[in-house]
Design an enzyme around this catalytic site. Sequence first.
Site, short mmCIF file in Angstrom:
data_model
loop_
_atom_site.label_atom_id
_atom_site.label_comp_id
_atom_site.label_asym_id
_atom_site.label_seq_id
_atom_site.Cartn_x
_atom_site.Cartn_y
_atom_site.Cartn_z
N LYS A 175 -9.90 -7.67 6.32
CA LYS A 175 -9.82 -7.15 4.79
C LYS A 175 -9.12 -8.40 3.97
CE LYS A 175 -7.40 -3.51 5.92
NZ LYS A 175 -7.07 -2.20 5.99
N THR A 210 -3.35 1.75 -5.83
CA THR A 210 -3.80 1.04 -4.48
C THR A 210 -3.22 1.61 -3.46
OG1 THR A 210 -2.23 -0.84 -4.53
CG2 THR A 210 -4.50 -1.21 -5.55
N GLY A 212 -2.97 3.85 -0.38
CA GLY A 212 -3.97 4.67 0.65
C GLY A 212 -5.36 3.91 0.89
N THR A 213 -5.44 2.68 0.20
CA THR A 213 -6.85 2.02 0.13
C THR A 213 -7.26 1.91 1.59
OG1 THR A 213 -5.64 0.06 -0.08
CG2 THR A 213 -6.58 0.94 -2.12
N GLY A 214 -6.26 1.18 2.66
CA GLY A 214 -6.65 0.90 4.02
C GLY A 214 -7.15 2.34 4.82
N CYS A 215 -6.25 3.37 4.54
CA CYS A 215 -6.86 4.76 5.13
C CYS A 215 -8.08 5.19 4.67
CB CYS A 215 -5.73 5.72 4.84
SG CYS A 215 -4.02 5.31 4.96
#
Length: 266
Positions: A175, A210, A212-215
């Site tokens: 990412k 932003t 929790g974007t990765g989860c």
Amino acid sequence: MSSTYSSVLTIAGSDSSGGAGIQADIKSISANGGYAATVITASTAQNTQGVTDIHPLPVAHIVKQLEAVLDDIDFGAVKIGMLHSSEVIEAVQNTLAKYNIDKIILDPVMIATSGSRLMDEHAIESLKKFLPHTYLITPNVPEAEVLIGHSISLENVAHSAKELGEKYQTSVLLKGGHLEFSDEMTDTLYNYQTKQITTIKNKAIETNNTHGTGCSLSSSIATFIALGENLESATLKGCDYLNTAIEKGKDKVLGKGHGPVNHFGI
């Protein structure tokens, strides 16, 4: 006539604010047409401004949760978030191996947004041993730099994704959110099986929301895999879903800090 759910298991910590962790995973999986089951590894006291307490669950209880759902439900994919200790990592790895789970999407959460390490060196080494048993890993740039051992820039991001994939024998979605800011965000997918690199570009969105974007991204990709998509298609659809969720939530207000994405676009 009966039909089956496209079920996804998420293994992660609980976020009391609802923006990340298990809560974000459930929303993301549900929004994309999957059925979410959960194994909680830790309870956190947190809100949009930060984490104030972490209570790890006993390893034996984590294993019992895993066995309960895996004995009963067939999963098209398993998404894994932060595993906070070597003991938890090894227990999760060994239990999943007993059930021959092969579609494991692992978000290697090692570094907080503040830059603080969330894992000690021993746990990171255990995580590295787990990675070859996964289907896809989704590190951000700081996490990838820990795993690969050198810095990553726009110039070497594609090579770094491939290097990670070959080193850990798994596919990699690197990412690019921490790279130099521009009008576009660049994510790089390396398919370990086909050796192909796919560059994914989305417009950059200015927002504080932003959390929790990765989860949300990793669990949406897991959902599309459970729905039968191949790796490239699932990843492209997951990135598109997340970008839309960020866009739909960029002006929403929740709490006093970094708000969540808008999982359902409402």
